[in-house]
Enzyme design. Structure first.
Site, PDB file in Angstrom:
ATOM      1  N   GLU A 263       0.843  -1.204   0.000  1.00  0.00           N
ATOM      2  CA  GLU A 263       0.000   0.000   0.000  1.00  0.00           C
ATOM      3  C   GLU A 263       0.870   1.243   0.000  1.00  0.00           C
ATOM      4  O   GLU A 263       1.874   1.273   0.737  1.00  0.00           O
ATOM      5  CB  GLU A 263      -0.918  -0.005   1.227  1.00  0.00           C
ATOM      6  CG  GLU A 263      -1.908  -1.172   1.217  1.00  0.00           C
ATOM      7  CD  GLU A 263      -2.864  -1.173   2.420  1.00  0.00           C
ATOM      8  OE1 GLU A 263      -2.886  -0.182   3.167  1.00  0.00           O
ATOM      9  OE2 GLU A 263      -3.571  -2.164   2.579  1.00  0.00           O
ATOM     10  N   HIS A 282      -7.871   1.398   1.515  1.00  0.00           N
ATOM     11  CA  HIS A 282      -7.743   1.182   2.978  1.00  0.00           C
ATOM     12  C   HIS A 282      -8.566   2.221   3.749  1.00  0.00           C
ATOM     13  O   HIS A 282      -8.039   2.974   4.576  1.00  0.00           O
ATOM     14  CB  HIS A 282      -6.272   1.238   3.401  1.00  0.00           C
ATOM     15  CG  HIS A 282      -6.027   0.492   4.700  1.00  0.00           C
ATOM     16  ND1 HIS A 282      -4.918  -0.277   4.933  1.00  0.00           N
ATOM     17  CD2 HIS A 282      -6.779   0.406   5.836  1.00  0.00           C
ATOM     18  CE1 HIS A 282      -4.976  -0.798   6.155  1.00  0.00           C
ATOM     19  NE2 HIS A 282      -6.097  -0.398   6.724  1.00  0.00           N
TER      20      HIS A 282
HETATM   21  O1  LIG Z   1      -6.013  -1.202  11.697  1.00  0.00           O
HETATM   22  C1  LIG Z   1      -6.980  -0.482  11.506  1.00  0.00           C
HETATM   23  O2  LIG Z   1      -7.696  -0.053  12.428  1.00  0.00           O
HETATM   24  C2  LIG Z   1      -7.340  -0.115  10.112  1.00  0.00           C
HETATM   25  O3  LIG Z   1      -6.398  -0.613   9.234  1.00  0.00           O
HETATM   26  C3  LIG Z   1      -7.484   1.349   9.955  1.00  0.00           C
HETATM   27  O4  LIG Z   1      -6.292   1.916  10.282  1.00  0.00           O
HETATM   28  P1  LIG Z   1      -5.911   3.358   9.691  1.00  0.00           P
HETATM   29  O5  LIG Z   1      -6.966   4.282  10.198  1.00  0.00           O
HETATM   30  O6  LIG Z   1      -4.569   3.589  10.215  1.00  0.00           O
HETATM   31  O7  LIG Z   1      -5.980   3.237   8.227  1.00  0.00           O
END
Ligand SMILES: O=C(O)[C@H](O)COP(=O)(O)O
Length: 311
Positions: A263, A282
């Protein structure tokens, strides 16, 4: 020099609360500027990250005074938790604060993929009228199979039951008589049964040595050809090339992926141009509301550790 460094996006109100008591450096672009980040960490007592900042190795070495890492999310695979523990650095995730956002994302994915009518906007705008081809399936009465049955899977199960779905779930860490299954409207099942029987399979496991590649060619071949797959957990759990092959060959009806092996997803990979595939960056756990909850929870937890350590 700041005592709190924030490297990825965070809600303004939570930042303001931290700024009331600490010197905060907030720059959501820092995640992509390792040299600048390392320099800022020289005197920092706290670091707040999302999922892209790799809290390990050189970063930890550059932060000799670090006391706490706040994680604006739940997954800890971007943090060397062992190294933090060895140095007495507290790690504070936002456990529970984005469960609802992910559960709604999954339900939305199940309905879109089973219905299948939403891939035709460009065609319809262009004058096509493919009614019979876009006759999709109802969600009610279908089987949802959950791989992993933690807090997010349970939120998802309750919503699926409300829609009339039959929910089966596999979790190697829960005994079959664990009351969490019935309390959330699910029946325990083997992983084989989940893959074999579900109309929609949704993944809810962390990325570990055991789950890496869990949904590869073999697992995909065991799913029904009319089933759909949703991954809002972690990218490495699904073999992207194998999934692309299954979708192209019509051995799977559809998939929605929010997370990827790498990513941001590099262009030109196996997922490009694949039919019946919905990709998002994501974002499953990130809504306007969850951003507020997550940021507030992490701000409170980080401030508390700093206060305790200063005492
Ligand atoms: O682990 C998580 O809670 C999710 O992947 C979301 O994480 P992020 O807000 O860092 O994208």
């Amino acid at each position: 020099m700041p005592d709190i460094v924030v490297t990825e996006f965070m809600d303004e109100a939570a930042l303001a609360a931290l700024r009331g008591r600490h010197k905060v450096h907030y720059d959501p672009a820092l995640v992509d500027q390792p040299d600048a980040l390392h320099a800022l960490l020289k005197d920092a007592r706290a670091l707040i990250v999302r999922n892209r900042t790799q809290v390990r190795g050189a970063l930890l070495t550059a932060a000799p005074r670090l006391e706490v890492v706040g994680r604006l999310g739940v997954g800890l695979d971007n943090i060397d938790v062992e190294a933090c523990r060895a140095r007495g650095i507290a790690v504070r995730p936002a456990t529970g604060a984005n469960d609802l956002a992910v559960a709604e994302y999954v339900i939305c994915g199940v309905m879109m993929l089973l219905r299948g009518a939403y891939h035709a906007s460009a065609e319809v705008a262009g004058g096509a009228w493919p009614r019979t081809r876009l006759m999709g399936r109802e969600t009610s009465g279908r089987i949802l199979g959950l791989v992993g049955f933690g807090a997010i899977a349970r939120e998802t199960a309750r919503r699926a039951v409300a829609l009339g779905m039959d929910v089966i779930a596999n979790d190697p860490f829960l005994d079959a008589d664990n009351p969490a299954f019935a309390a959330n409207g699910a029946r325990p099942a083997s992983l084989d049964a989940v893959l074999r029987d579900a109309d929609a399979v949704s993944l809810h496991v962390p990325l570990t040595a055991e789950t890496r590649g869990l949904i590869g060619a073999d697992a995909l071949a065991r799913m029904r050809p009319d089933a759909v797959l949703i991954n809002a957990a972690r990218g490495g759990v699904v073999d992207e090339a194998a999934l692309a092959e299954a979708l192209k060959a019509g051995r799977l009806a559809g998939a929605m992926l929010d997370v990827f092996e790498t990513e941001p997803l590099p262009g030109g990979g196996p997922l490009e141009g694949v039919p019946n595939l919905i990709l998002t960056p994501h974002i499953a756990g990130v809504t306007v509301e969850s951003n507020v909850r997550v940021s507030e929870a992490v701000a409170i937890a980080v401030a508390q550790v700093l206060q305790e350590k200063a005492a």
